[in-house]
Design a protein around this motif. Sequence first.
Motif, short mmCIF file in Angstrom:
data_model
loop_
_atom_site.label_atom_id
_atom_site.label_comp_id
_atom_site.label_asym_id
_atom_site.label_seq_id
_atom_site.Cartn_x
_atom_site.Cartn_y
_atom_site.Cartn_z
N ILE A 170 -2.63 -58.23 -17.32
CA ILE A 170 -1.63 -58.21 -18.40
C ILE A 170 -2.33 -58.24 -19.76
CG2 ILE A 170 0.27 -59.50 -19.44
CD1 ILE A 170 1.03 -60.42 -16.63
N ASP A 171 -3.40 -59.05 -19.88
CA ASP A 171 -4.13 -59.11 -21.14
C ASP A 171 -4.77 -57.76 -21.48
OD1 ASP A 171 -3.41 -61.72 -21.37
OD2 ASP A 171 -5.30 -62.53 -20.58
N GLU A 172 -5.35 -57.11 -20.49
CA GLU A 172 -5.94 -55.79 -20.75
C GLU A 172 -4.88 -54.76 -21.15
OE1 GLU A 172 -8.08 -54.67 -17.30
OE2 GLU A 172 -9.64 -56.23 -17.52
N PHE A 173 -3.72 -54.85 -20.51
CA PHE A 173 -2.65 -53.91 -20.86
C PHE A 173 -2.15 -54.14 -22.28
CE2 PHE A 173 1.94 -52.86 -20.87
CZ PHE A 173 1.83 -51.49 -20.65
N LEU A 174 -2.03 -55.42 -22.69
CA LEU A 174 -1.58 -55.72 -24.05
C LEU A 174 -2.63 -55.32 -25.08
CD1 LEU A 174 0.09 -59.23 -23.50
CD2 LEU A 174 1.22 -57.03 -23.81
N LYS A 175 -3.91 -55.45 -24.73
CA LYS A 175 -4.96 -55.01 -25.65
C LYS A 175 -4.91 -53.50 -25.87
CE LYS A 175 -8.26 -58.74 -24.73
NZ LYS A 175 -9.59 -59.09 -24.14
N CYS A 181 -1.89 -59.81 -12.35
CA CYS A 181 -2.43 -61.10 -12.74
C CYS A 181 -2.52 -61.20 -14.27
CB CYS A 181 -3.81 -61.32 -12.11
SG CYS A 181 -5.02 -60.07 -12.57
N GLU A 182 -2.94 -62.35 -14.76
CA GLU A 182 -3.00 -62.56 -16.21
C GLU A 182 -4.05 -61.67 -16.87
OE1 GLU A 182 -3.58 -66.65 -16.99
OE2 GLU A 182 -1.65 -67.30 -16.15
N GLU A 183 -5.16 -61.45 -16.18
CA GLU A 183 -6.20 -60.59 -16.77
C GLU A 183 -5.72 -59.16 -16.93
OE1 GLU A 183 -9.58 -60.98 -14.32
OE2 GLU A 183 -9.98 -63.09 -14.83
#
Length: 400
Positions: free
Chosen positions: A148-153, A144-146
Amino acid sequence: MKDIVFCSNNCFVLYSAAVQAKNSENKESVPTLPQSPMKERPPKAFHQYSNNISTLDVHCLPQLQEKVSPPSSPPIMFPPAFEAAKVEAKPDELKVTVKLKPRLKAIHSSLEDCRPPSKKWKGMKWKKWSIQIVIPKGSFKPPCEEEIDEFLKKLGTTLKPDPVPKDYRKCCFCHEEGDGLTDGPARLLNLDLDLWVHLNCALWSTEVYETQAGALINVELALRRGLQMKCMFCHKMGATSGCHRLRCTNIYHFTCAIKAQCMFFKDKTMLCPMHKPKGTHEQELSYFAVFRRVYVQRDEVRQIASIVQRGERDHTFRVGSLIFHAVGQLLPQQMQAFHSSKALFPVGYEASRLYWSMRYANRRCRYLCSIEEKDGLPLFVIKVVEQGHEDLILTDTTPK
């Protein structure tokens, strides 16, 4: 014997049978026309006319002599391409040597020879690269988008802007936070200190009407009535849009009226689902966007007075970069000295302003301005607050 008439260039020429006999005897000779045929014509003769038809037999045609073309010039001999052409010169003159590059001969013997020659790569080898993708068996759940955001952070490879702060302003009519959709409740308008209403929520209230200048009248009156009215759709207080049918008591919020499929008309009237006509109507309004200038009409003097008279203020009064902390006060004995023709100087006045620094270029600092009393006259104090430096205090007897 009969004469024969021949038409040539719109002129009639007579030939006798005797002349025709002579022509038959001398077949090899070319017949010649008489110079004056009209004088030799016998007086008694029968004539026969024919249009554009010749009865003469042509046995011999004149032959044109063939033109002999001039002899062709001898071919020019060039030196061979692979040899250098040398020009011999006298010992006193300049000697010039011209080198000709060899030209490749194209032999069009087959289709393969017509193709351009392929390049030859020297010292390089070609390798084939194959990719194999292995897909695991079973159900695959995409992230999910969350996630993906945690992975990019964690990677720290992307720059993400700061999240926009949430708008906590709430409409007094529909109780929804923030600006609404353009084709819905629309933007928020300020009604009073920390009181906001959506444009269409106020505009479609029964009491409210709009002036030609764009002012909304009776918004406060509609708000007082809405505090006692319950919506037929959501059963919450604040409903102000009622059905225009006589003796109908159905009343809605503007957003709830859209959800309940009420019918809006161009003359600013509304009918509930029970009384609206079936099908489409010519005056039906289906688009609620308002791009014109609209504001709430209010008494600004009374509003500012109510802000100043409040003892304990929980709100911040700000104009641009100027923030008011305290208004101050004036005693009767201070009235003569603490004012000018353009302004008042109340003792205890305090405000702060963010402005350019006096020490650094392209940097701002905070200036704390206040008014004090000294020897019965006002004293203006400016306190410069800048990070990394001690506070600098400046005083003077005039505000300038």
